[in-house]
Design an enzyme around this catalytic site. Structure first.
Site, short mmCIF file in Angstrom:
data_model
loop_
_atom_site.label_atom_id
_atom_site.label_comp_id
_atom_site.label_asym_id
_atom_site.label_seq_id
_atom_site.Cartn_x
_atom_site.Cartn_y
_atom_site.Cartn_z
N ASP A 77 0.86 -1.18 0.00
CA ASP A 77 0.00 0.00 0.00
C ASP A 77 0.90 1.23 0.00
OD1 ASP A 77 -1.70 2.09 0.38
OD2 ASP A 77 -2.76 1.22 2.08
N ASN A 124 4.86 2.53 -11.36
CA ASN A 124 3.75 2.96 -12.21
C ASN A 124 2.55 3.53 -11.47
OD1 ASN A 124 1.69 2.70 -14.56
ND2 ASN A 124 0.90 1.29 -13.00
N TYR A 131 -1.23 17.25 -7.74
CA TYR A 131 -0.96 16.20 -8.74
C TYR A 131 0.22 16.62 -9.62
CZ TYR A 131 -1.69 12.68 -12.42
OH TYR A 131 -1.53 11.64 -13.31
N LYS A 137 3.72 14.49 -10.11
CA LYS A 137 4.15 13.93 -11.41
C LYS A 137 5.45 14.57 -11.88
CE LYS A 137 2.11 10.85 -11.44
NZ LYS A 137 2.34 9.46 -11.85
N1 LIG Z 1 -4.67 7.84 -17.46
C1 LIG Z 1 -4.04 8.96 -17.83
O1 LIG Z 1 -4.56 9.73 -18.66
C2 LIG Z 1 -2.69 9.28 -17.26
C3 LIG Z 1 -2.03 10.42 -17.74
C4 LIG Z 1 -0.79 10.73 -17.23
C5 LIG Z 1 -0.19 9.93 -16.29
N2 LIG Z 1 -0.83 8.82 -15.82
C6 LIG Z 1 -0.13 8.01 -14.82
O2 LIG Z 1 -0.16 6.65 -15.20
C7 LIG Z 1 -0.05 5.82 -14.03
C8 LIG Z 1 -1.09 4.72 -14.12
O3 LIG Z 1 -2.38 5.31 -14.11
P1 LIG Z 1 -3.62 4.66 -14.89
O4 LIG Z 1 -4.11 5.68 -15.84
O5 LIG Z 1 -3.29 3.31 -15.37
O6 LIG Z 1 -4.69 4.62 -13.68
P2 LIG Z 1 -5.44 3.43 -12.96
O7 LIG Z 1 -6.08 2.51 -13.93
O8 LIG Z 1 -6.30 4.09 -11.94
O9 LIG Z 1 -4.26 2.61 -12.26
C9 LIG Z 1 -3.63 3.11 -11.11
C10 LIG Z 1 -3.06 1.95 -10.33
O10 LIG Z 1 -2.42 2.48 -9.15
C11 LIG Z 1 -2.85 1.72 -8.04
N3 LIG Z 1 -2.81 2.43 -6.77
C12 LIG Z 1 -3.44 3.56 -6.41
N4 LIG Z 1 -3.22 3.82 -5.11
C13 LIG Z 1 -2.40 2.85 -4.64
C14 LIG Z 1 -1.82 2.55 -3.38
N5 LIG Z 1 -2.04 3.32 -2.30
N6 LIG Z 1 -1.05 1.46 -3.27
C15 LIG Z 1 -0.82 0.64 -4.33
N7 LIG Z 1 -1.36 0.86 -5.55
C16 LIG Z 1 -2.14 1.95 -5.69
C17 LIG Z 1 -4.29 1.36 -8.38
O11 LIG Z 1 -4.71 0.30 -7.54
P3 LIG Z 1 -6.11 0.30 -6.76
O12 LIG Z 1 -7.02 -0.56 -7.59
O13 LIG Z 1 -5.78 -0.33 -5.43
O14 LIG Z 1 -6.59 1.71 -6.63
C18 LIG Z 1 -4.14 0.96 -9.84
O15 LIG Z 1 -3.67 -0.35 -9.94
C19 LIG Z 1 -0.22 6.76 -12.83
O16 LIG Z 1 1.04 7.02 -12.26
C20 LIG Z 1 -0.80 8.03 -13.45
O17 LIG Z 1 -0.44 9.19 -12.72
C21 LIG Z 1 -2.07 8.49 -16.30
#
Ligand SMILES: NC(=O)c1ccc[n+]([C@@H]2O[C@H](COP(=O)([O-])OP(=O)(O)OC[C@H]3O[C@@H](n4cnc5c(N)ncnc54)[C@H](OP(=O)(O)O)[C@@H]3O)[C@@H](O)[C@H]2O)c1
Length: 337
Positions: free
Chosen positions: A83, A111, A199, A203
């Site tokens: 976590d 990630n 945020y 980042k």
């Molecule tokens: N989607 C976009 O447009 C976008 C754009 C720029 C950057 N990003 C970056 O890409 C990365 C992945 O995001 P995503 O878009 O794939 O989002 P996502 O589908 O919400 O995946 C995020 C992951 O992080 C995990 N997480 C969150 N809080 C946590 C905690 N306390 N401990 C362990 N795991 C945790 C989530 O698990 P849970 O199921 O437990 O919540 C989930 O597996 C992030 O770093 C995000 O900032 C995304």
């Protein structure tokens, strides 16, 4: 209120990028946040290419289901509870990763992330976004350093890959966001920009961490072949936006930001290509940064210009050490021989 429901976009680049990658048989890869989104695609891709995949998730039914999906797909997956909102949990996870990857870790992919959450403190007193997105990854990287060294020694290369964002652009890093000041970092009042600034800082911290780590890494670890890279996914329809909405994204500003992202977003597979390329492309070099070009547009992962800022890198490094309690980042004692 959640953002509008945009249908998942088709993948445009995923297959053609992945087919250029080598097999990963014999490698051990660790990724945080594989319950959904880019982390799940990353774990599946690494596993299909032959790697053993350690998935670090906070315990939940989502985490169990994601691990089952990987197993059902034939992936050699090892779940480790982690976590990122708790330094204690991360310390336990680091120990477990060292035990699982006793023959060496080939890639650590930092990630996992959360976005646009209210101004709340974790039990450790940090901002919930900064601890999840950066501080815990900083701590985890230090804890698994000995097995990254071992992976590099055994196979000539090991990589630390961090996942930043187009949202990194904005004001320079301020130490206060990395300190134990959770709940007092801009608040949630009108016009509601505080969560987006927090945020942005987290980042930006992901990218600066890579540069700071590279700069401070002992010469012998560089010579061993430890490499540090960063990626950003571009706007990606992953469900991250809906989570922000559910956490209290009721303002016009939130909806405008989330809907703008989803309107142009590419698929989760395409969004994962930056971390996939940074981790597995043999031609990628230490210090590089991959992601779609432009400002907030989708696209294939290309090599980005470096964005060095030594003053902010110093703030990042020194404040992260103080907040996580890491005294010697590269000197974790493990009992490994
Ligand atoms: N989607 C976009 O447009 C976008 C754009 C720029 C950057 N990003 C970056 O890409 C990365 C992945 O995001 P995503 O878009 O794939 O989002 P996502 O589908 O919400 O995946 C995020 C992951 O992080 C995990 N997480 C969150 N809080 C946590 C905690 N306390 N401990 C362990 N795991 C945790 C989530 O698990 P849970 O199921 O437990 O919540 C989930 O597996 C992030 O770093 C995000 O900032 C995304």
């Amino acid at each position: 209120m959640t953002p509008r429901d945009y249908p998942p976009p088709p993948s445009r680049y995923y297959d053609q990028v992945v087919e250029t990658l080598p097999r990963l048989d014999g490698l051990t890869v660790a990724v945080t946040g594989s319950t959904s989104g880019t982390g799940e695609v990353y774990a599946r891709t690494a596993g299909r290419l032959g790697a053993r995949v350690i998935v670090l998730n906070r315990p939940s039914a989502r985490a169990d289901a994601a691990t089952d999906r990987l197993r059902d797909g034939g992936v050699d997956v090892v779940p480790v509870a982690c976590d990122l909102q708790s330094f204690e949990s991360v310390r336990d996870a680091g120990e477990q990763v060292r035990a699982v990857a006793v023959g060496g870790l080939d890639v650590l992919c930092n990630n996992a992330g959360v976005m646009g959450l209210p101004d709340q403190a974790t039990p450790d007193g940090c901002d919930v976004q900064m601890q999840t997105n950066h501080l815990s990854h900083f701590l985890l990287t230090s804890l698994v350093w000995p097995v990254l060294q071992r992976g590099a020694e055994a196979r000539g290369r090991a990589r630390v890959v961090s996942h930043s964002s187009g949202a990194r652009r904005g004001p320079a890093l301020k130490a206060e966001y990395l300190e134990r000041r959770g709940g007092h970092l801009g608040g949630d009042g009108f016009p509601g920009f505080g969560k987006w600034r927090r945020y942005q800082q987290s980042k930006l911290a992901n990218l600066l961490f890579s540069y700071a780590l590279l700069e401070r890494m002992p010469a012998e670890d560089q010579a061993r072949g430890i490499q540090v890279l960063t990626a950003h996914p571009g706007p990606t329809n992953s469900g991250l936006q809906a989570k922000t909405g559910r956490a209290g994204g009721t303002r016009m500003l939130d909806r405008a930001i989330l809907n703008r992202t989803l309107k142009v977003a590419h698929s989760v597979e395409d969004g994962a290509l930056g971390i996939i390329r940074a981790s597995f492309d043999p031609a990628a070099q230490t210090g590089e940064f991959y992601g779609p070009a432009g400002r907030g547009e989708p696209g294939p992962p290309v090599l980005m210009e470096p964005e060095r800022d030594p003053a902010s890198e110093k703030i990042l490094w020194e404040t992260s050490l103080a907040t996580t309690g890491v005294t010697d980042f590269f000197g974790v004692r493990t009992g490994l021989t």
